[in-house]
Write an enzyme that holds these catalytic residues in place. Structure first.
Site, PDB file in Angstrom:
ATOM      1  N   GLY A   1      52.145  23.206  28.018  1.00 30.92           N
ATOM      2  CA  GLY A   1      52.697  23.186  26.961  1.00 30.92           C
ATOM      3  C   GLY A   1      52.994  23.377  25.731  1.00 30.92           C
ATOM      4  O   GLY A   1      53.027  23.252  24.943  1.00 30.92           O
TER       5      GLY A   1
ATOM      6  N   ARG B   1      49.379  29.192  27.994  1.00 35.66           N
ATOM      7  CA  ARG B   1      49.255  29.858  26.311  1.00 35.66           C
ATOM      8  C   ARG B   1      48.556  29.889  25.627  1.00 35.66           C
ATOM      9  O   ARG B   1      48.316  30.842  24.876  1.00 35.66           O
ATOM     10  CB  ARG B   1      51.055  29.494  26.128  1.00 35.66           C
ATOM     11  CG  ARG B   1      51.018  30.228  25.072  1.00 35.66           C
ATOM     12  CD  ARG B   1      52.796  29.847  24.223  1.00 35.66           C
ATOM     13  NE  ARG B   1      53.987  29.471  25.169  1.00 35.66           N
ATOM     14  CZ  ARG B   1      54.951  29.885  25.301  1.00 35.66           C
ATOM     15  NH1 ARG B   1      55.064  31.010  25.385  1.00 35.66           N
ATOM     16  NH2 ARG B   1      55.124  28.904  26.833  1.00 35.66           N
TER      17      ARG B   1
ATOM     18  N   TYR C   1      64.232  34.872  26.325  1.00 40.78           N
ATOM     19  CA  TYR C   1      64.162  33.571  25.934  1.00 40.78           C
ATOM     20  C   TYR C   1      64.397  34.129  24.277  1.00 40.78           C
ATOM     21  O   TYR C   1      64.788  33.228  23.588  1.00 40.78           O
ATOM     22  CB  TYR C   1      63.167  32.989  25.404  1.00 40.78           C
ATOM     23  CG  TYR C   1      62.302  33.049  27.292  1.00 40.78           C
ATOM     24  CD1 TYR C   1      62.622  32.558  28.213  1.00 40.78           C
ATOM     25  CD2 TYR C   1      61.262  33.742  27.238  1.00 40.78           C
ATOM     26  CE1 TYR C   1      62.343  32.473  28.830  1.00 40.78           C
ATOM     27  CE2 TYR C   1      60.480  33.360  28.781  1.00 40.78           C
ATOM     28  CZ  TYR C   1      61.119  32.910  29.568  1.00 40.78           C
ATOM     29  OH  TYR C   1      60.221  32.275  30.473  1.00 40.78           O
TER      30      TYR C   1
ATOM     31  N   CYS D   1      67.423  51.102  30.138  1.00 40.18           N
ATOM     32  CA  CYS D   1      69.021  50.496  30.092  1.00 40.18           C
ATOM     33  C   CYS D   1      69.314  49.693  29.788  1.00 40.18           C
ATOM     34  O   CYS D   1      70.435  48.617  31.242  1.00 40.18           O
ATOM     35  CB  CYS D   1      69.514  51.908  31.046  1.00 40.18           C
ATOM     36  SG  CYS D   1      68.194  52.835  31.412  1.00 40.18           S
TER      37      CYS D   1
ATOM     38  N   TYR E   1      52.273  35.189  29.292  1.00 32.17           N
ATOM     39  CA  TYR E   1      53.025  35.421  29.930  1.00 32.17           C
ATOM     40  C   TYR E   1      54.207  36.949  29.704  1.00 32.17           C
ATOM     41  O   TYR E   1      55.033  37.067  29.248  1.00 32.17           O
ATOM     42  CB  TYR E   1      54.552  34.239  29.248  1.00 32.17           C
ATOM     43  CG  TYR E   1      53.828  32.789  29.624  1.00 32.17           C
ATOM     44  CD1 TYR E   1      53.767  32.742  31.758  1.00 32.17           C
ATOM     45  CD2 TYR E   1      53.786  31.998  29.366  1.00 32.17           C
ATOM     46  CE1 TYR E   1      54.057  31.298  31.553  1.00 32.17           C
ATOM     47  CE2 TYR E   1      53.030  30.689  28.844  1.00 32.17           C
ATOM     48  CZ  TYR E   1      52.859  30.580  30.609  1.00 32.17           C
ATOM     49  OH  TYR E   1      52.266  29.105  31.035  1.00 32.17           O
TER      50      TYR E   1
HETATM   51  N1  LLP Z   1      51.287  23.178  34.136  1.00 34.33           N
HETATM   52  C1  LLP Z   1      52.677  23.207  34.901  1.00 34.33           C
HETATM   53  C2  LLP Z   1      53.315  21.967  35.514  1.00 34.33           C
HETATM   54  C3  LLP Z   1      53.749  25.051  33.934  1.00 34.33           C
HETATM   55  O1  LLP Z   1      54.534  24.755  34.962  1.00 34.33           O
HETATM   56  C4  LLP Z   1      53.270  25.487  33.109  1.00 34.33           C
HETATM   57  C5  LLP Z   1      54.101  26.422  32.869  1.00 34.33           C
HETATM   58  C6  LLP Z   1      52.128  24.460  32.672  1.00 34.33           C
HETATM   59  C7  LLP Z   1      51.028  23.767  33.206  1.00 34.33           C
HETATM   60  C8  LLP Z   1      51.290  25.521  31.606  1.00 34.33           C
HETATM   61  O2  LLP Z   1      51.772  26.052  30.126  1.00 34.33           O
HETATM   62  P1  LLP Z   1      51.514  26.116  29.340  1.00 34.33           P
HETATM   63  O3  LLP Z   1      50.590  26.125  28.539  1.00 34.33           O
HETATM   64  O4  LLP Z   1      51.052  27.755  28.978  1.00 34.33           O
HETATM   65  O5  LLP Z   1      53.198  26.647  27.825  1.00 34.33           O
HETATM   66  N2  LLP Z   1      57.655  32.291  30.880  1.00 34.33           N
HETATM   67  C9  LLP Z   1      57.959  31.429  29.796  1.00 34.33           C
HETATM   68  C10 LLP Z   1      56.901  30.342  29.686  1.00 34.33           C
HETATM   69  C11 LLP Z   1      56.922  29.283  31.561  1.00 34.33           C
HETATM   70  C12 LLP Z   1      56.113  28.099  31.168  1.00 34.33           C
HETATM   71  C13 LLP Z   1      56.629  27.460  33.025  1.00 34.33           C
HETATM   72  N3  LLP Z   1      54.950  26.242  32.999  1.00 34.33           N
HETATM   73  C14 LLP Z   1      57.050  32.048  28.299  1.00 34.33           C
HETATM   74  O6  LLP Z   1      57.172  32.958  27.838  1.00 34.33           O
HETATM   75  O7  LLP Z   1      57.289  31.207  27.517  1.00 34.33           O
END
Ligand code: LLP
Length: 441
Positions: free
Chosen positions: A238, A289, A330, A356, A385
């Site tokens: 996150g 990310r 989003y 479309c 993503y």
């Molecule tokens: N761990 C778990 C349990 C997760 O659900 C996620 C992301 C991560 C780690 C990695 O999160 P990050 O470090 O990438 O923030 N499609 C959305 C983001 C969805 C995230 C889902 N879970 C976007 O494009 O912002």
């Protein structure tokens, strides 16, 4: 920090002008910088070195084999959420002993695959799932390594579609039920309690949600250590990146100019270290990310420029929401940068895709360098993503992906063809039905 920069009005990735890549490989095109991914990984390790955490790259952010390979080579582990991700990681040479397998909807088949591969732990999201894991482990005659995902119930202050630790969330086990479910796990000879996990949400740029969550989780982790001797506390992922001013924020000076800069890995590590050091368990981090977000761009070509009354222009490009869904889904902001700035002044523009759907926009009401047919632009910070959420809506073959390291360029995914669109599809005709037996996998 990343390896994309403007030089004499031209966008470069590492030692290659992006325009050259677009010429050679066509558009829409995802372009990744290998060094950026590696630098981000190294910087994260360095920032947290006091605690020596295990890094589990969240594969969902970008599951291209080349990305997985270079992270595996750096020693990274992987956070998996499907049998498909496990398949990809094993194929890329990832070490299953450094993989956790999470997800709220694991099927029996996925549980079996994870156990057979020998993952470090299954991250369990409900009591029913625990029972299913027990059943599969019984059938396989093994003890399943598990960690429970506990919902600390804090608001992470991010977009509602990517906030997970709220009370009504489908994710994790409610905080109040944690000890009871651990007790249930401990009573089973088929389960082996390894650790505990949390995940607050995605694109979190403040430190307070993590602090708040730790205030709830640290006493629980101590108690679990005392009762079951757990060996890890997984803080989830996150960790946010900067989407605004993508090029400027790639430089150190930008960070120094910010009155309240977004939390960097070092700031977060420093703030949390004290709370975590006393726990005597290994810390795991699941960044997605943060490692790949600004290591990738989506390059697209202007097809048409439509002028609206009042002087505003809508620029239609050849990438659409099927290639990069984040703005449509989003309302996410991605900076738009022309590959070559012709110095023709700025205009108020919308940048839209060919799909479309009225939601198919990359930018709205943005002052951007004037664009004309044939110009190419980069949609920045598209490494996370981006392709991993791409689809073929409107029967559009998915884009090609290239990776750059220094002057070297590799195509790391071929552009899809029309044949790829219909692979596996059968009509109602007899001769099509006849093919089923031979071709179904
Ligand atoms: N761990 C778990 C349990 C997760 O659900 C996620 C992301 C991560 C780690 C990695 O999160 P990050 O470090 O990438 O923030 N499609 C959305 C983001 C969805 C995230 C889902 N879970 C976007 O494009 O912002």
């Amino acid at each position: 920090m990343h390896q994309f920069r403007m030089e004499n009005g031209e966008l470069w990735v590492e030692e290659v002008p992006v325009e050259e890549l677009a010429e050679r490989y066509g558009t829409p095109l995802y372009v990744y910088s290998a060094r950026t991914v590696e630098e981000h990984y190294d910087r994260l390790v360095e920032a947290w070195k006091g605690l020596n955490p295990m890094i589990l790259y969240a594969v969902k952010a970008n599951s291209n084999r080349a990305i997985l390979e270079l992270l595996a080579a750096r020693g990274s582990g992987f956070d998996l959420v499907s049998g498909g991700e496990l398949f990809r990681v094993l194929r890329a040479g990832g070490d299953p002993q450094k993989c956790t397998f999470a997800g709220v909807g694991k099927t029996r088949r996925e549980i079996q695959e994870a156990l057979e591969a020998g993952v470090l732990a299954l991250i369990v999201e409900s009591e029913q799932e625990l029972l299913r894991i027990e059943e599969v482990a019984g059938r396989l005659g093994c003890r399943a390594p598990v960690a429970l995902r506990i919902n600390p119930e804090v608001a992470p202050g991010t977009h509602p579609k990517i906030a997970t630790a709220v009370k009504e969330s489908k994710f994790g086990i409610p905080y109040s039920a944690a000890l009871a479910v651990y007790e249930r796990a401990a009573s089973s000879p088929r389960l082996q309690i390894k650790g505990v996990q949390m995940h607050l949400g995605s694109q979190i740029t403040r430190m307070e949600p993590f602090e708040e969550a730790l205030d709830r989780m640290v006493p629980l982790v101590s108690e679990l250590k005392r009762r079951y001797g757990i060996s890890f506390f997984d803080l989830g992922g996150g960790f946010g990146v900067v989407y605004e001013e993508a090029l400027a924020s790639g430089k150190r000076e930008w960070w120094e100019e910010q009155a309240t800069p977004p939390a960097t890995p070092r700031m977060l590590a420093e703030r949390l270290e004290g709370k975590l050091a006393s726990l005597d368990v290994r810390i795991f981090l699941e960044p997605g990310r943060l490692l790949v977000g600004n290591a990738g761009i989506l390059v697209t070509e202007v097809q048409y420029v439509k002028e609206l009354e009042g002087g505003k222009e809508i620029v239609i490009v050849d990438a659409g929401m099927n290639d990069l869904m984040r703005p449509a889904l989003y309302g996410a902001f991605h900076e738009v940068v022309p590959l070559r700035d012709r110095g023709a002044g700025y205009k108020l523009l919308d940048v839209a895709g060919p799909i479309c759907e009225s939601g198919d926009f990359f930018a709205r009401n943005r002052w951007l360098p004037a664009l004309r047919q044939g110009d190419r632009i980069a949609i920045m910070t598209a490494g996370a993503y981006g392709f991993s959420m791409a689809c073929q809506y409107n029967s559009r073959p998915r884009a090609a992906e290239v990776m750059v390291r220094g002057r070297e360029v590799r195509v790391v995914r071929l552009r899809e063809t029309y044949q790829d669109l219909v692979r596996g599809e059968r009509g109602w005709q007899k001769e099509d039905a006849r093919l089923d037996g031979g071709l179904a996998d």
